[in-house]
Design an enzyme around this catalytic site. Structure first.
Site, PDB file in Angstrom:
ATOM      1  N   ASP A 424       1.423  73.567  67.723  1.00  0.00           N
ATOM      2  CA  ASP A 424       2.691  72.752  67.895  1.00  0.00           C
ATOM      3  C   ASP A 424       3.852  73.496  67.517  1.00  0.00           C
ATOM      4  OD1 ASP A 424       3.340  69.534  68.775  1.00  0.00           O
ATOM      5  OD2 ASP A 424       4.466  70.134  67.539  1.00  0.00           O
ATOM      6  N   ASN A 432      15.821  71.274  72.120  1.00  0.00           N
ATOM      7  CA  ASN A 432      15.919  70.752  73.322  1.00  0.00           C
ATOM      8  C   ASN A 432      17.427  70.221  73.202  1.00  0.00           C
ATOM      9  OD1 ASN A 432      13.823  71.652  75.152  1.00  0.00           O
ATOM     10  ND2 ASN A 432      12.606  69.965  74.689  1.00  0.00           N
ATOM     11  N   ASP A 441      11.987  75.325  77.475  1.00  0.00           N
ATOM     12  CA  ASP A 441      10.975  75.898  78.407  1.00  0.00           C
ATOM     13  C   ASP A 441      10.734  77.459  78.206  1.00  0.00           C
ATOM     14  OD1 ASP A 441      10.839  73.644  79.627  1.00  0.00           O
ATOM     15  OD2 ASP A 441      11.908  74.036  81.353  1.00  0.00           O
ATOM     16  N   GLU A 467       4.943  70.101  73.950  1.00  0.00           N
ATOM     17  CA  GLU A 467       4.986  71.525  73.319  1.00  0.00           C
ATOM     18  C   GLU A 467       3.695  71.712  72.454  1.00  0.00           C
ATOM     19  OE1 GLU A 467       6.697  68.536  70.480  1.00  0.00           O
ATOM     20  OE2 GLU A 467       6.478  68.771  72.580  1.00  0.00           O
TER      21      GLU A 467
END
Length: 549
Positions: A424, A432, A441, A467
Site C-alpha cells: 500500500d 493526490n 496515477d 493504491e
C-alpha cells in the site's frame, strides 16, 4: 496448400484412360418421331432398313429436342467372351435395348434397383448374346449419351478403379463431415453445421449423378424421386455452400454487397426453386434444369467474386477458400460442358470432380480449424484484457485473485511454499491532494515498474483497488517473501523520490503472509492485509510479516 493442389492435378493426369471399345461399324438414327410418343419396340423392329438414316461412326445417341430417339447399331466382331453394350452417364434417360437373338426389349435407367451388381452405375450395361444389329431407344435424355461395346472383363477391371476412387472420396467426406458435425453439437457454432450440410449434400449429389447412391442401403429410397431428387439435392447443395462460404470467410464484414447478392441468389433463390419444384403445379418440370443451372452458375460467379474481393483485401481465410473453390467450380463446369455436347469424359474430368471435392473438403476444414484458433486467441485476449487493470497494465482484482487461487491449489496438491505480499502506498491521499490525480496515477505506474523489476519468474502482481497491490509469489517461503518485500521497499524509496519530475518522496508499507494448510484466497489476502496495517501502525515505509501459525 498450392503444392497439395498440384499433386492432385498430377494424380489426375496419371489416371488411366478408358480401355478401347469394340468397333462400331454403323450407327443409324430413326428420324421424324411422333410428337406425342415413342414408336413401340415391335413397330421399330418392323421398320425397313431405309427408315434409319446413317449418322456415321459416332459413338453417341443425341435424340431429338425432347430427348427421345431410336438408333440401330451394328457392332463389330466381338473381341471377348461376354460383349456388353454400355450407355454411359445416362442420368435422367430411360434406355431400351433390343439385341439378338430374340430382340426382347430390355428397359433400364439409373434409378432401377435391379441392375447387374457386378458393374458400377456409371454406365447402363446390356449383354449382347449374339452378333447382329442392336436397336437402342432413348427417352428423357437431356444431353447426348455415350455408347460403347466392350468386353465384360475390361469393364469389370475399369469399374474396380472407379469404385475405389469413389470409395476413397466417400470415406474422406463422411469422416470429415462427422467430425465437424460433432464440433457443432459441442460448440453450437452454425458454421460447422453449414459445413457438414454442404459436404453431405455435395457427396449425395455426386453419388446420385454417378448412380452409386441407388445401390447403397439407406440411400436406395432416393430412386423413387427420380431426376427431381437429383435436382433437389444439387440445388440444396448450392444454397448450403453459399451460406457456408459467407459465414466461413466473414464475407458480410469484408465485402457486404457481393455477400448480400450471394446470399439472395445462391441461398434464398435456390431454396425457392426447390420449393416450387415440388409444388403439384405445373406438372411439367422441364423448366427446372434451365433455372437451376442458371442459379448455380450465378452463385458460383458471385462466390468467386466475393472471395476474390475479400482476398484482395488480404483476408487470409477468403484466399484459402478461393483456392479450394476455383478448381472445384472449374472441374464441375468442364464436366457439365462435356456431357452437354456429348464428348467422352476424360479420366481427369470424370474422376477429377470427386477427388477435387475431397481436396476442397480438406482445405475448408483446415480453414475452419484456423477460424477456431483465431476465435480462441480472440477469446483468450478478451479474457486477459478483462483481467487487466487499465491504468497500470497489471492484473486487476479478479485476475490476481484467480492467480492466487491457482497457486493455492498447486501448493495444496504438491506441498510447495507460497507467499502473498500486500503493498500500500504511504500518504497517497496527500499526493493526490497536493499534486493532482494525474501525478497519483503516475506514482502507481512507477510503483508497478519498480516492483515488477524485483519479481522472479512465475511471480504475479495485481492491483486490488485504489493504491493497494497484491503480489503472489509461488515457491517462496516467509523468509524469501520478506526479503523480496524489503528489496521492493528499498527500490521504491530510492527510485521514486521524484515521479515525472515532481518530488513526492514515495514510500510503501508492505505486509507478508505465507500459505498454511486450509488457507483460502480470502484468508491469505486478509492475513497479508493485517500485516500491512501493522507496518502502517509501526511508522510506514517498512515490511511486516504475519505469523506463520
Amino acid at each position: 496448400m498450392q503444392r497439395i493442389a498440384m499433386a492432385i492435378m498430377l494424380c489426375l493426369l496419371a489416371l488411366p484412360g478408358p480401355a478401347s471399345t469394340a468397333e462400331v461399324e454403323r450407327l443409324q438414327h430413326l428420324p421424324d418421331l411422333p410428337a406425342s410418343s415413342m414408336p413401340a419396340p415391335a413397330d421399330v423392329l418392323a421398320l425397313p432398313d431405309s427408315a434409319f438414316e446413317p449418322v456415321g461412326n459416332v459413338h453417341r445417341l443425341a435424340g431429338d429436342a425432347d430427348g427421345r430417339g431410336w438408333w440401330r447399331l451394328q457392332p463389330g466382331p466381338a473381341s471377348g467372351t461376354e460383349p456388353l453394350l454400355l450407355v454411359y452417364h445416362s442420368y435422367s434417360a430411360r434406355v431400351t435395348v433390343m439385341a439378338p437373338p430374340d430382340y426382347r426389349p430390355v428397359t433400364r435407367s439409373l434409378f432401377d434397383r435391379s441392375l447387374d451388381p457386378r458393374f458400377s452405375r456409371r454406365a447402363l450395361v446390356f449383354p449382347l448374346p449374339a452378333a447382329g444389329p442392336v436397336f437402342i431407344g432413348v427417352e428423357g435424355a437431356r444431353y447426348p449419351l455415350q455408347v460403347a461395346v466392350r468386353d465384360a472383363d475390361a469393364q469389370l477391371a475399369e469399374d474396380v478403379v472407379h469404385v475405389r476412387l469413389i470409395s476413397l472420396v466417400i470415406g474422406v467426406l463422411v469422416g470429415i463431415s462427422l467430425v465437424v458435425l460433432l464440433f457443432w453439437l459441442l460448440l453450437r457454432e452454425r458454421v460447422y453445421l453449414l459445413y457438414a450440410a454442404t459436404m453431405a449434400l455435395q457427396l449425395m449429389y455426386l453419388l446420385c449423378a454417378y448412380g452409386e447412391a441407388y445401390a447403397l442401403p439407406g440411400l436406395r429410397v432416393l430412386a423413387r424421386f427420380g431426376v427431381e431428387g437429383i435436382w433437389t439435392i444439387a440445388t440444396l447443395a448450392t444454397a448450403a455452400a453459399s451460406f457456408f462460404l459467407i459465414r466461413l470467410a466473414d464475407l458480410d464484414q469484408h465485402v457486404p454487397l457481393p455477400s448480400r447478392l450471394l446470399r439472395w441468389v445462391g441461398g434464398y433463390a435456390s431454396l425457392v426453386l426447390v420449393a416450387v419444384l415440388w409444388l403439384p403445379w405445373p406438372s411439367d418440370k422441364d423448366w427446372f434444369p434451365v433455372a437451376g443451372n442458371a442459379t448455380l452458375m450465378a452463385a458460383n460467379v458471385l462466390a468467386l467474386v466475393a472471395l476474390g474481393a475479400a482476398s484482395w483485401r488480404r483476408h487470409l481465410r477468403a484466399a484459402y477458400a478461393l483456392l479450394a473453390w476455383v478448381p472445384l467450380v472449374a472441374l464441375s463446369t468442364a464436366r457439365a460442358v462435356q456431357l452437354s455436347i456429348g464428348a467422352p469424359l476424360t479420366p481427369g474430368i470424370e474422376y477429377g470432380l470427386p477427388l477435387m471435392l475431397a481436396f476442397t473438403a480438406i482445405v475448408l476444414v483446415l480453414i475452419l480449424a484456423d477460424r477456431m484458433l483465431t476465435m480462441r486467441r480472440e477469446r483468450d485476449s478478451a479474457q486477459l484484457h478483462a483481467q487487466r487493470d487499465a491504468l497500470t497494465g497489471v492484473f486487476n482484482r479478479s485476475g490476481i485473485e484467480q492467480r492466487l487461487d491457482w497457486a493455492i491449489v498447486r501448493a495444496r496438491e504438491h506441498g510447495g511454499a507460497l507467499s502473498a505480499i500486500f503493498l500500500d502506498l504511504d500518504h497517497f491521499k496527500e499526493i493526490n491532494d497536493s499534486h493532482g490525480h494525474a501525478v497519483g496515477d503516475a506514482c502507481m505506474r512507477e510503483l508497478v515498474r519498480v516492483a515488477g523489476g524485483e519479481l522472479a519468474y512465475g511471480d504475479h502482481i495485481g492491483r486490488l483497488g485504489g493504491e493497494e497491490f497484491l503480489l503472489v509469489l509461488p515457491g517462496s517461503d516467509l523468509h524469501q517473501a520478506r526479503r523480496t518485500g524489503e528489496c521492493i521497499r528499498r527500490s521504491i524509496e530510492a527510485r521514486c523520490a521524484q515521479v515525472d519530475g515532481i518530488p513526492v518522496a514515495l514510500t510503501v508499507s508492505i505486509g507478508v503472509a505465507t500459505y498454511r494448510m486450509g488457507d483460502s484466497v480470502a484468508s491469505l489476502v486478509a492475513r497479508s492485509d493485517l500485516a500491512m496495517y501493522a507496518a502502517k501502525h509501526a511508522g510506514r515505509n517498512r515490511v511486516e510479516a504475519a505469523p506463520a501459525a
